[in-house]
Design a protein around this motif. Sequence first.
Motif, PDB file in Angstrom:
ATOM      1  N   THR A   1       0.841  -1.193   0.000  1.00 55.28           N
ATOM      2  CA  THR A   1       0.000   0.000   0.000  1.00 55.28           C
ATOM      3  C   THR A   1       0.871   1.236   0.000  1.00 55.28           C
ATOM      4  OG1 THR A   1      -1.648  -1.198   1.305  1.00 55.28           O
ATOM      5  CG2 THR A   1      -1.878   1.196   1.173  1.00 55.28           C
ATOM      6  N   LEU A   2       0.595   2.151  -0.948  1.00 59.04           N
ATOM      7  CA  LEU A   2       1.384   3.378  -1.024  1.00 59.04           C
ATOM      8  C   LEU A   2       0.568   4.446  -1.728  1.00 59.04           C
ATOM      9  CD1 LEU A   2       5.127   3.598  -2.175  1.00 59.04           C
ATOM     10  CD2 LEU A   2       3.540   5.493  -2.223  1.00 59.04           C
ATOM     11  N   ASP A   3       0.205   5.470  -0.987  1.00 61.46           N
ATOM     12  CA  ASP A   3      -0.465   6.645  -1.528  1.00 61.46           C
ATOM     13  C   ASP A   3       0.582   7.744  -1.617  1.00 61.46           C
ATOM     14  OD1 ASP A   3      -1.856   9.002  -1.985  1.00 61.46           O
ATOM     15  OD2 ASP A   3      -3.498   8.528  -0.615  1.00 61.46           O
ATOM     16  N   VAL A   4       0.925   8.159  -2.826  1.00 61.84           N
ATOM     17  CA  VAL A   4       2.040   9.100  -3.001  1.00 61.84           C
ATOM     18  C   VAL A   4       1.736  10.487  -2.466  1.00 61.84           C
ATOM     19  CG1 VAL A   4       2.819   7.820  -5.040  1.00 61.84           C
ATOM     20  CG2 VAL A   4       1.406   9.871  -5.339  1.00 61.84           C
ATOM     21  N   THR A   5       0.467  10.765  -2.129  1.00 63.22           N
ATOM     22  CA  THR A   5       0.118  12.071  -1.569  1.00 63.22           C
ATOM     23  C   THR A   5       0.011  12.045  -0.051  1.00 63.22           C
ATOM     24  OG1 THR A   5      -2.278  11.710  -1.723  1.00 63.22           O
ATOM     25  CG2 THR A   5      -1.181  12.621  -3.664  1.00 63.22           C
ATOM     26  N   ASP A   6       0.320  10.911   0.563  1.00 60.59           N
ATOM     27  CA  ASP A   6       0.159  10.738   2.012  1.00 60.59           C
ATOM     28  C   ASP A   6       1.514  10.427   2.640  1.00 60.59           C
ATOM     29  OD1 ASP A   6      -0.332   9.897   4.601  1.00 60.59           O
ATOM     30  OD2 ASP A   6      -2.086   8.682   4.077  1.00 60.59           O
ATOM     31  N   PRO A   7       2.124  11.377   3.344  1.00 62.98           N
ATOM     32  CA  PRO A   7       3.444  11.148   3.922  1.00 62.98           C
ATOM     33  C   PRO A   7       3.506   9.925   4.837  1.00 62.98           C
ATOM     34  CG  PRO A   7       2.903  13.480   4.020  1.00 62.98           C
ATOM     35  CD  PRO A   7       1.656  12.772   3.569  1.00 62.98           C
ATOM     36  N   ALA A   8       2.446   9.691   5.609  1.00 65.21           N
ATOM     37  CA  ALA A   8       2.442   8.536   6.509  1.00 65.21           C
ATOM     38  C   ALA A   8       2.436   7.234   5.713  1.00 65.21           C
ATOM     39  CB  ALA A   8       1.232   8.597   7.442  1.00 65.21           C
ATOM     40  N   SER A   9       1.677   7.195   4.627  1.00 64.93           N
ATOM     41  CA  SER A   9       1.635   6.007   3.782  1.00 64.93           C
ATOM     42  C   SER A   9       2.989   5.746   3.136  1.00 64.93           C
ATOM     43  CB  SER A   9       0.559   6.185   2.696  1.00 64.93           C
ATOM     44  OG  SER A   9       0.578   5.110   1.788  1.00 64.93           O
ATOM     45  N   ILE A  10       3.651   6.803   2.674  1.00 69.52           N
ATOM     46  CA  ILE A  10       4.979   6.665   2.057  1.00 69.52           C
ATOM     47  C   ILE A  10       5.971   6.124   3.075  1.00 69.52           C
ATOM     48  CG2 ILE A  10       6.903   7.908   1.009  1.00 69.52           C
ATOM     49  CD1 ILE A  10       4.796   9.905  -0.091  1.00 69.52           C
ATOM     50  N   ALA A  11       5.969   6.698   4.274  1.00 72.59           N
ATOM     51  CA  ALA A  11       6.906   6.260   5.312  1.00 72.59           C
ATOM     52  C   ALA A  11       6.666   4.812   5.698  1.00 72.59           C
ATOM     53  CB  ALA A  11       6.789   7.170   6.537  1.00 72.59           C
TER      54      ALA A  11
ATOM     55  N   VAL B   1       4.244  15.764  -8.963  1.00 71.00           N
ATOM     56  CA  VAL B   1       5.557  16.335  -8.625  1.00 71.00           C
ATOM     57  C   VAL B   1       5.918  16.079  -7.164  1.00 71.00           C
ATOM     58  CG1 VAL B   1       6.999  18.408  -8.622  1.00 71.00           C
ATOM     59  CG2 VAL B   1       5.243  18.122 -10.383  1.00 71.00           C
ATOM     60  N   PHE B   2       5.143  16.639  -6.256  1.00 74.50           N
ATOM     61  CA  PHE B   2       5.491  16.528  -4.835  1.00 74.50           C
ATOM     62  C   PHE B   2       5.417  15.081  -4.355  1.00 74.50           C
ATOM     63  CE2 PHE B   2       3.488  20.937  -4.936  1.00 74.50           C
ATOM     64  CZ  PHE B   2       4.692  21.546  -5.269  1.00 74.50           C
ATOM     65  N   GLY B   3       4.416  14.328  -4.839  1.00 72.03           N
ATOM     66  CA  GLY B   3       4.326  12.920  -4.470  1.00 72.03           C
ATOM     67  C   GLY B   3       5.504  12.131  -4.993  1.00 72.03           C
ATOM     68  N   LEU B   4       5.889  12.395  -6.234  1.00 73.22           N
ATOM     69  CA  LEU B   4       7.035  11.702  -6.831  1.00 73.22           C
ATOM     70  C   LEU B   4       8.319  11.994  -6.060  1.00 73.22           C
ATOM     71  CD1 LEU B   4       7.775  11.406 -10.610  1.00 73.22           C
ATOM     72  CD2 LEU B   4       9.548  12.254  -9.079  1.00 73.22           C
ATOM     73  N   ILE B   5       8.521  13.257  -5.722  1.00 77.54           N
ATOM     74  CA  ILE B   5       9.727  13.626  -4.974  1.00 77.54           C
ATOM     75  C   ILE B   5       9.710  12.998  -3.590  1.00 77.54           C
ATOM     76  CG2 ILE B   5      10.978  15.551  -3.918  1.00 77.54           C
ATOM     77  CD1 ILE B   5      10.067  17.270  -6.321  1.00 77.54           C
ATOM     78  N   ALA B   6       8.557  13.027  -2.927  1.00 79.76           N
ATOM     79  CA  ALA B   6       8.463  12.461  -1.577  1.00 79.76           C
ATOM     80  C   ALA B   6       8.760  10.968  -1.575  1.00 79.76           C
ATOM     81  CB  ALA B   6       7.070  12.725  -0.998  1.00 79.76           C
ATOM     82  N   VAL B   7       8.224  10.249  -2.559  1.00 78.93           N
ATOM     83  CA  VAL B   7       8.499   8.809  -2.651  1.00 78.93           C
ATOM     84  C   VAL B   7       9.986   8.565  -2.895  1.00 78.93           C
ATOM     85  CG1 VAL B   7       8.105   6.759  -4.066  1.00 78.93           C
ATOM     86  CG2 VAL B   7       6.171   8.175  -3.362  1.00 78.93           C
ATOM     87  N   THR B   8      10.570   9.338  -3.787  1.00 82.46           N
ATOM     88  CA  THR B   8      11.995   9.170  -4.079  1.00 82.46           C
ATOM     89  C   THR B   8      12.846   9.434  -2.840  1.00 82.46           C
ATOM     90  OG1 THR B   8      11.604   9.866  -6.366  1.00 82.46           O
ATOM     91  CG2 THR B   8      13.881   9.886  -5.588  1.00 82.46           C
ATOM     92  N   GLN B   9      12.536  10.488  -2.124  1.00 84.91           N
ATOM     93  CA  GLN B   9      13.290  10.801  -0.903  1.00 84.91           C
ATOM     94  C   GLN B   9      13.185   9.673   0.118  1.00 84.91           C
ATOM     95  OE1 GLN B   9      11.494  14.593   0.114  1.00 84.91           O
ATOM     96  NE2 GLN B   9      13.210  15.741  -0.756  1.00 84.91           N
ATOM     97  N   ALA B  10      11.995   9.098   0.241  1.00 83.01           N
ATOM     98  CA  ALA B  10      11.787   8.044   1.240  1.00 83.01           C
ATOM     99  C   ALA B  10      12.534   6.764   0.890  1.00 83.01           C
ATOM    100  CB  ALA B  10      10.284   7.761   1.377  1.00 83.01           C
ATOM    101  N   PHE B  11      12.616   6.449  -0.407  1.00 81.88           N
ATOM    102  CA  PHE B  11      13.232   5.182  -0.811  1.00 81.88           C
ATOM    103  C   PHE B  11      14.696   5.310  -1.201  1.00 81.88           C
ATOM    104  CE2 PHE B  11       8.785   4.038  -1.109  1.00 81.88           C
ATOM    105  CZ  PHE B  11       8.791   2.737  -0.621  1.00 81.88           C
ATOM    106  N   LEU B  12      15.203   6.519  -1.274  1.00 89.28           N
ATOM    107  CA  LEU B  12      16.596   6.699  -1.672  1.00 89.28           C
ATOM    108  C   LEU B  12      17.583   5.993  -0.737  1.00 89.28           C
ATOM    109  CD1 LEU B  12      18.361   7.890  -3.853  1.00 89.28           C
ATOM    110  CD2 LEU B  12      18.352  10.072  -2.599  1.00 89.28           C
TER     111      LEU B  12
END
Length: 248
Positions: free
Chosen positions: A60-70, A117-128
């Motif tokens: 489960t991953l919602d790219v607009t939800d910081p908690a979901s990404i984390a 944009v922001f969702g893509l960047i947030a996902v990338t930052q989390a998985f980097l």
Amino acid sequence: MNSSSKIALVTGATRGIGRETVRQLAEAGVHTLLAGRNREKAVQAALDLQAQGLPVEAITLDVTDPASIAAAASEVEQRHGRLDILVNNAGILVDDPSRQVSEQSLQAWRTTFDTNVFGLIAVTQAFLPLLRKSAAGRIVNVSSALGSVALHSDPSSFIYDFKLPAYNVSKSAVNAWTVQLAYELKDSGIKVNTIHPGYVKTDMNHVEGEQRGELDVPDGARTSVRLALIDNDGPTGGFFYLDQVLPW
């Protein structure tokens, strides 16, 4: 690193190009995480592919939800300890085609950028951090030829009349982010590229009951898969459609 030992994650993968990208990566032997914001849909899509004998699991991953990404990044770390391929496929198009460029609502711009944009960047930052643990990390950002400023400025180009400003500019931003990130990671072994999937027969291109895409979905996934599986001599910081290099 051979394909059978790789771990990939594809966002927005419960349908369309994302799901097909998962299928093609899994067919290449990559253990692929099918990510979707709706867990039930992600699980069902993964089960369908598992039934074909493919190494796929749902997440489960919602790219607009910081908690979901984390939570997703933590889950991947616990299950696998690293990530080798990240395909940022999730995206939306909410422009009203009946309105002029200057008439698109500010809410449409904000909604588009939150995901594209922001969702893509947030996902990338989390998985980097997990990609840095890979012997050959790969990031593929799904953009569009509609993000090319050069093509939009050229009256002879095939996209010249396709002015969907919030979507188009969001993809221009994805392209610019790709260049910036590729620069940061140029000495790390992680390769970052952006792609145009083509004009594909997906729900995004189904307008007023008419299917306006030109390519079948399997063809639309080919460029993402090719860039996800490039070897150490492959490109980074580029914009591609199949084997073509596209102008920024």
